[in-house]
Design an enzyme around this catalytic site. Sequence first.
Site, short mmCIF file in Angstrom:
data_model
loop_
_atom_site.label_atom_id
_atom_site.label_comp_id
_atom_site.label_asym_id
_atom_site.label_seq_id
_atom_site.Cartn_x
_atom_site.Cartn_y
_atom_site.Cartn_z
N GLU A 1 43.43 33.11 123.63
CA GLU A 1 44.29 31.96 123.92
C GLU A 1 43.57 30.97 124.85
O GLU A 1 42.85 31.37 125.77
CB GLU A 1 45.56 32.46 124.59
CG GLU A 1 46.54 31.38 125.00
CD GLU A 1 47.70 31.93 125.83
OE1 GLU A 1 48.71 31.21 125.94
OE2 GLU A 1 47.61 33.06 126.34
N LYS B 1 52.43 27.41 119.42
CA LYS B 1 53.30 28.41 120.03
C LYS B 1 54.72 27.86 120.16
O LYS B 1 54.92 26.75 120.64
CB LYS B 1 52.76 28.80 121.40
CG LYS B 1 53.54 29.92 122.08
CD LYS B 1 52.91 30.29 123.42
CE LYS B 1 53.67 31.45 124.08
NZ LYS B 1 53.07 31.82 125.38
N CYS C 1 50.10 34.92 123.15
CA CYS C 1 50.47 35.53 124.43
C CYS C 1 51.76 36.33 124.30
O CYS C 1 51.86 37.23 123.48
CB CYS C 1 50.57 34.46 125.52
SG CYS C 1 50.69 35.14 127.19
#
Length: 514
Positions: free
Chosen positions: A280, A337, A391
Amino acid sequence: MPIRAVSSVFAYGFPTPGMRETGGLRPLALSGLAGAVAGLGQVPFALTPVGLAGLAMLAWFGFRAPSGRAAAWRGFAGGTGYFALTLHWIVEPFLIDIARHGWMAPFALVLIATGFALFWALATWAAFRLGAGRRWRYAVAFGVTLAAVEMTRSYVMTGFPWSMIGYLWSEGPGAQLAAWIGPFGLTLVTTLGAGAVAMAPGWIGRGGALAGLWGLMLLGGWSILPPPRPAAPDAPVIRLVQPNAPQDEKWDAVHALQYFERQLSFTAAEGAPDLVVWPETAVPYLIEAGHPALGDIAAAAGGIPVAFGAQRLEGLRAYNTLVVLDESGEIAARYDKHHLVPFGEYMPFGSVTRILGLQSFASRDGYGYSAGPGPRLLDLGPLGRPLPLICYEAIFPQDVAGAPDRPDWLLQITNDAWFGTFAGPQQHLAQARMRAIEQGLPMVRVANTGISAMIDAAGRVRAMLPLGQAGYLDRPLPPAHPPTPYARSGDLPVALLLLLALLGLGVTMPRLRG
């Protein structure tokens, strides 16, 4: 935790039936300690029988309370102890820049521990009322209400199912039951079992009940644990790249370039992977088509596709993005995301917090990311169609289950440098492994500072790069299993079961104690 303190809970936690209810603060203190003992069942301690005993002691304290209000306070104390122990890593982001944020660290731990403890307070109050002083009825009420609030906190205010009670089994065969009943079903079995242990007669009865619960879970898990299957001869080989960039250096102008070049060198190293994966926010630039960094990555890869995390702008909106470069160095796919971390990646009530000058931690503009449209699959051609997870999206079973179609495999990229070097990264990995078990899908997990891992469809770690180590790893993708029962049904059966149980307890409730 001192041994003497733990032993005091065992000494006073299960008084004899004739022992009078103690007053004052001791029941609250012991309830808090019982909650902390329950937390020892979670990773990194993974003392499952100890965790079950702590949970059972908390059930007993709730049953022994003189009133519903007292039971609620004991549940609150137990929840505070549990979450303070299991979520102590929450202070780590505030210690990255101590001068600026360090003063917030103790407040963050207190607020998160007591905030989640409110759910447990509600559960123990409801269990006391619904149990109505009857031992086995209370055991059922405790199990159902605590499982129900654990499910609720996984959804309320975007949810945070970290340290879910069912994860007490994450390091053993019992975790395999999640393939059938999911994480909330596993939590329900655990809380019902803890209630049964608490209500068993005498020390021998409670010890036998605890051993029986643990043994049944182990045997049940072993009975459905599929044997390891080798990767297919034509399985894609994936390179996991772990740069090990400490968070306090990650965005520094000098160090950021060094870590970027480290990832380039790992990408260009010997071997013939079919896909290279970076973690990430691995690229220290705002990425857009034609950016020179894309050419550098493509050159290092030498015609191999690369998936990496980056930040990008679209007008005035910033996104935390996974980008896939094809063999020619063009952006072939992108995922933004969608499940963002409150206060970490966006500020709730953004217009107000901007006026107050409050800023988020993770995004570089300080005011947060915008959410992507939702779960989606990446089409990587012969590499299959993975579900990307950035994440902490991997801690939400509903996010994985919410994919528009069944993926071929799971792809998680993360920056666990925020979580420190002890409990946080290990708990994050354990939850990622649970997603693989639940869905029967292999997972490629790439973390900035570790733990990067190739995980098979039964949640086994086939290969890993440990915490705090820079390096890369080439491994073939393990095969997927057929869709599990949980993958077909999701959380609806457990939710309906909890609802029916609560209604049944309410309808059949005898005269209340107080």
